[in-house]
Design a protein around this motif. Structure first.
Motif, PDB file in Angstrom:
ATOM      1  N   SER A 172     -12.080   8.925 -10.930  1.00  0.00           N
ATOM      2  CA  SER A 172     -11.906   7.410 -10.497  1.00  0.00           C
ATOM      3  C   SER A 172     -11.058   7.078  -9.573  1.00  0.00           C
ATOM      4  CB  SER A 172     -11.457   6.991 -12.209  1.00  0.00           C
ATOM      5  OG  SER A 172     -10.131   7.510 -12.500  1.00  0.00           O
ATOM      6  N   SER A 173     -11.359   5.772  -9.403  1.00  0.00           N
ATOM      7  CA  SER A 173     -10.280   5.215  -8.405  1.00  0.00           C
ATOM      8  C   SER A 173      -9.131   4.117  -9.108  1.00  0.00           C
ATOM      9  CB  SER A 173     -11.358   3.888  -7.612  1.00  0.00           C
ATOM     10  OG  SER A 173     -11.772   2.941  -8.503  1.00  0.00           O
TER      11      SER A 173
ATOM     12  N   GLN B  40       2.299   7.561 -15.719  1.00  0.00           N
ATOM     13  CA  GLN B  40       3.080   8.340 -14.536  1.00  0.00           C
ATOM     14  C   GLN B  40       3.592   7.281 -13.550  1.00  0.00           C
ATOM     15  OE1 GLN B  40       2.125  12.404 -13.474  1.00  0.00           O
ATOM     16  NE2 GLN B  40       3.969  12.196 -11.845  1.00  0.00           N
ATOM     17  N   PHE B  41       2.458   6.602 -12.942  1.00  0.00           N
ATOM     18  CA  PHE B  41       2.692   5.969 -11.841  1.00  0.00           C
ATOM     19  C   PHE B  41       3.518   4.634 -12.291  1.00  0.00           C
ATOM     20  CE2 PHE B  41       1.221   2.101  -9.394  1.00  0.00           C
ATOM     21  CZ  PHE B  41       1.689   2.467  -8.263  1.00  0.00           C
TER      22      PHE B  41
ATOM     23  N   HIS C 170       0.744  -1.412  -0.079  1.00  0.00           N
ATOM     24  CA  HIS C 170       0.068   0.205   0.057  1.00  0.00           C
ATOM     25  C   HIS C 170       0.921   1.190  -0.134  1.00  0.00           C
ATOM     26  CE1 HIS C 170      -3.727  -2.001   0.209  1.00  0.00           C
ATOM     27  NE2 HIS C 170      -3.377  -2.812   1.148  1.00  0.00           N
ATOM     28  N   GLU C 171       2.004   1.153   0.541  1.00  0.00           N
ATOM     29  CA  GLU C 171       3.062   2.539   0.619  1.00  0.00           C
ATOM     30  C   GLU C 171       3.311   2.836  -0.676  1.00  0.00           C
ATOM     31  OE1 GLU C 171       6.748   3.666   3.342  1.00  0.00           O
ATOM     32  OE2 GLU C 171       6.669   1.749   2.384  1.00  0.00           O
ATOM     33  N   LYS C 172       3.410   1.606  -1.709  1.00  0.00           N
ATOM     34  CA  LYS C 172       3.928   2.130  -3.080  1.00  0.00           C
ATOM     35  C   LYS C 172       2.588   2.582  -3.744  1.00  0.00           C
ATOM     36  CE  LYS C 172       8.244   1.446  -3.501  1.00  0.00           C
ATOM     37  NZ  LYS C 172       9.056   2.393  -4.203  1.00  0.00           N
TER      38      LYS C 172
ATOM     39  N   SER D 115      -3.387   6.953  -6.195  1.00  0.00           N
ATOM     40  CA  SER D 115      -4.625   7.627  -5.640  1.00  0.00           C
ATOM     41  C   SER D 115      -4.202   9.252  -5.849  1.00  0.00           C
ATOM     42  CB  SER D 115      -5.199   7.123  -4.282  1.00  0.00           C
ATOM     43  OG  SER D 115      -5.541   5.931  -4.604  1.00  0.00           O
ATOM     44  N   THR D 116      -3.142   9.810  -5.289  1.00  0.00           N
ATOM     45  CA  THR D 116      -2.842  10.860  -5.299  1.00  0.00           C
ATOM     46  C   THR D 116      -2.642  11.333  -6.627  1.00  0.00           C
ATOM     47  OG1 THR D 116      -1.656  10.456  -3.070  1.00  0.00           O
ATOM     48  CG2 THR D 116      -0.923  12.533  -4.236  1.00  0.00           C
ATOM     49  N   LEU D 117      -1.885  10.715  -7.544  1.00  0.00           N
ATOM     50  CA  LEU D 117      -1.769  11.244  -8.867  1.00  0.00           C
ATOM     51  C   LEU D 117      -2.930  11.372  -9.570  1.00  0.00           C
ATOM     52  CD1 LEU D 117       1.412   8.909 -10.098  1.00  0.00           C
ATOM     53  CD2 LEU D 117       1.433  11.404  -9.369  1.00  0.00           C
TER      54      LEU D 117
END
Length: 776
Positions: A334-335, A355-356, A317-319, A324-326
């Protein structure tokens, strides 16, 4: 010439004189080996060989108040101020077991084993075979948290068998550990690890020795001082400090006026249930103690598994939470799951996902997270296969053994083995196995879907970066969809493992529940709700059922331990300061030549008890500087009912110029006295001596039991005092002022004396005839 003096000190040869770093407050010799355990003033335990080589030092971190050895010398019991009794391995001092049997300081310990081999109903020698080893490999150990060292497997080493040996009591003689606290409670533990009873002396009513009287007495504000279980486990002699009051209106008036009999009292408890039911108790304790050990293995396994999986999910989850922030930064609604599903469906890659995957995560990040999550999954599977599941299987087998014993009501109902409770606990053990199998299926499925998801992500990253992806592992699109819909933000593994999630109910289809209920009619589990429970909840229910089932023998045995006799020894001032000063005292049992052992059933009559104690100066002004010795208290109640008394006593007056520092009963009815000179100006200067007196040769006086307990025993001995003479006894002078404790080894014939100037002196008590003749 000093030849007479030289000959007199030969039986007490000084072996060595060594300095000690700290003052010693408790010391006990190992009953089987030349080892001396000592407790310092700052509560450190030191173990020394006979040659004074130190083997180990441990510090429990709490104040040590008592200490004793297991009869075979392989473990040492330590009583602590907070009420804990801890067992340590003799080889390295490692903590083997810790029992919180008391709520206040454990002030005395006594560990006694049955002096006879276990026999069956026909009188034949029988040994209890633990059949578990026939069907199962050695019991699993507690897993430990993996360390930071590369290559750490996360499991305990298998070369230390001390803990396993402690629980494997099938080859031991039946033994009982007794512990007494300062609030008057006494606890009993079979093999030192399975609690089997607890009593409090305040709850006892003491009838007078004569049957025709109705007055009874009770103890108030009593503290246990010494406990000693007889060799046949049938009797427990207890020395206690407290106030004896009559249980009637007159005595209540006296109690409010403060006129109760406050002092040192001696009780005799009937513990014959241990001897009568030792075969049954041995088997119950063997199974129950091993079940408790395996329960700890399961608890630790769940804890380690939960920690490892939580760490892996935290990494995941840290990665992935940065996606979600992006998405928010790009103004999308969206999710992350929807974005990934859109990418999986072949739609154009959105800017935040691109980007992620390319910049934030990258190929190396996916591989790192995949290694952490999938590696944690494999570790969990290994813990289940090597620790949790074997422990659950052996628990199920052992509960089955107890279930069979519980159906033998004629023998096992008397020790509290309740068939209904055992059946319930057995079913709970079976349900845990079902939950373990279920967890393994869930874990395998989750790890597989994580691995498939990471394979798909690697493929996507390669395509986005226009790199070849032929060498990548294949993935399943359907599994990736299932993962994104049901596992991306859910954690079924943690839900099954965490105790805080134990009360969460798992949704089960009605059709499935109906089928489970139908199976109950064909021999399935009676509890049909187990599918709604988590693995952690099932473990909690199983542990609760075990506690309930094993509490029944504990309660049953506790009710069968009764007080048969009471003997007021001597008074003490009721001030707290007087009760805090230790009174030298010792209790021991010797073979009684007057009662030949005709059969095994009458072996309890072949021993006689000896009680020795120093009489404080303020107890009886007319009896100054004396030591009391009483014998025959154990069988006195039977004798009184037959019209005579077996209780005898004698007073020994310490030689002028000396006072008793400590004493200890020795073998063959001997008593060892440690005396200090009274004429010295300071406590650390002056001389002392050690003396051995043959107690069986003393002129004992029969003690008549009054119709009232309101009478101190020593009143009858004022006119019959034996004066000890230095020249008539075996005496060794010591060129130091000495302090308690006096540590005497009956099996080795040695004594350790501690000087006030922090020195330890070890003497040989046995007389060497060859050396005496050479000296002559």
């Amino acid at each position: 010439m000093e030849t007479d003096e030289d000959q007199r000190v030969l039986p007490f040869q000084l072996q060595f004189d060594k300095p000690v770093a700290s003052q010693i407050k408790i010391a006990e010799w190992n009953p089987e080996k030349d080892l001396l355990a000592m407790v310092t003033e700052d509560s450190k335990i030191l173990l020394h060989r006979f040659n004074w080589q130190r083997l180990w030092t441990i510090s429990p971190g709490r104040c040590i108040t008592s200490l004793c050895w297991r009869p075979d010398g392989k473990a040492i019991a330590v009583g602590l101020e907070d009420g804990t009794v801890s067992l340590h391995d003799v080889e390295n001092g490692k903590l083997l077991r810790s029992l919180k049997s008391h709520t206040v300081a454990v002030v005395c310990l006594n560990w006694e084993e049955d002096g006879h081999l276990i026999r069956d109903d026909n009188g034949n020698i029988s040994t209890y075979e633990d059949r578990t080893s026939r069907f199962f490999p050695p019991a699993p150990r507690v897993p430990r948290m993996p360390g930071v060292v590369s290559g750490d497997t996360g499991f305990m080493d298998d070369n230390d068998d001390s803990f396993r040996e402690l629980s494997n009591s099938s080859h031991q003689r039946f033994n009982i550990l007794c512990s007494g606290d300062k609030d008057g409670s006494i606890c009993f533990s079979i093999f030192g690890i399975f609690p089997i009873g607890k009593i409090n002396i305040h709850k006892f009513c003491f009838p007078t020795p004569l049957v025709d009287t109705q007055a009874t007495y009770r103890l108030l504000n009593a503290s246990i001082y010494k406990v000693a279980l007889s060799k046949d486990l049938c009797h427990l002699i207890v020395m206690c400090l407290g106030e004896l009051i009559g249980d009637n209106d007159v005595s209540r008036t006296r109690r409010t006026a403060g006129h109760g009999m406050h002092g040192l009292h001696c009780l005799m408890l009937d513990t014959s249930i241990f001897w009568k039911r030792k075969n049954e108790l041995h088997q119950v304790a063997q199974q129950a103690s091993n079940i408790e050990d395996l329960t700890e293995v399961i608890r630790a396994s769940l804890s380690v598994m939960c920690k490892q999986w939580s760490d892996a999910m935290h990494t995941f989850h840290e990665k992935f939470d940065s996606l979600s922030t992006l998405i928010i930064d790009h103004g999308l609604d969206s999710s992350p799951q929807e974005e990934f599903l859109s990418l999986l469906g072949g739609a154009r890659t959105s800017p935040p996902v691109h980007q992620f995957l390319v910049n934030s995560l990258g190929e190396a990040g996916v591989k790192r997270v995949s290694k952490v999550v999938c590696g944690a999954g494999k570790e969990l599977q290994l813990i289940v296969l090597n620790h949790l599941q074997p422990a659950a299987e052996i628990i199920g087998f052992r509960m089955g053994e107890l279930r069979g014993l519980s159906r033998w009501r004629a023998r096992y109902q008397g020790v509290g083995l309740d068939e209904t409770l055992i059946n319930n606990a057995t079913e709970k053990a079976g349900m845990l196995l079902v939950q373990v199998e279920r967890f393994m299926r869930v874990l395998s499925s989750v790890v597989q879907q994580f691995s498939n998801f990471f394979n798909w992500l690697l493929k996507c990253i390669k395509l986005l970066m226009s790199e070849p992806s032929d060498q990548l592992l294949p993935y399943n699109s359907e599994l990736a969809i299932i993962f994104l819909k049901f596992l991306y933000d859910q954690d079924p593994v943690r839900k099954l493992l965490e105790l805080c999630e134990a009360d969460c109910n798992i949704e089960v289809e009605l059709e499935t529940m109906q089928r489970v209920k139908e199976l109950a009619h064909f021999g399935g589990f009676l509890d049909c709700e187990y599918l709604r429970r988590t693995l952690a909840k099932e473990f909690q229910l199983m542990e609760s059922s075990f506690k309930e089932a094993f509490l029944m023998p504990f309660s049953t045995i506790s009710e069968k331990i009764l007080c048969e006799n009471l003997l007021p020894l001597f008074p003490l001032p009721s001030s707290p300061a007087s009760t805090s000063i230790p009174v030298p005292a010792s209790i021991s049992y010797y073979e009684d030549p007057c009662h030949a052992m005709s059969s095994y059933q009458t072996s309890q009559n072949s021993f006689i008890d000896y009680l020795s104690f120093q009489i404080p100066e303020d107890s009886f002004p007319e009896i100054a500087n004396c030591i009391g010795i009483a014998r025959g208290f154990m069988n006195d109640l039977v004798s009184v009912k037959k019209g005579y008394t077996s209780l005898e006593a004698v007073l020994l007056c310490v030689p002028d110029g000396y006072h008793c520092v400590d004493l200890s009963l020795y073998k063959e009815s001997q008593i060892v006295l440690l005396l200090n000179e009274t004429t010295t100006s300071s406590e650390s200067s002056g001389d002392a001596c050690m003396m051995i007196v043959q107690a069986s040769d003393l002129p004992f006086v029969s003690i008549s039991r009054s119709s009232s307990l309101d009478y101190w025993m020593l009143h009858q001995l004022k006119e019959s005092v034996v004066y000890l003479q230095m020249e008539n006894e075996k005496v060794r002078s010591i060129p130091h002022s000495v302090i308690a404790p006096l540590a005497v080894s009956t099996s080795r014939g040695v004594a350790c004396v501690f000087a006030a100037r922090k020195r330890a002196l070890v003497y040989i008590l046995e007389e060497d005839e060859d050396e005496v003749s050479d000296a002559e």
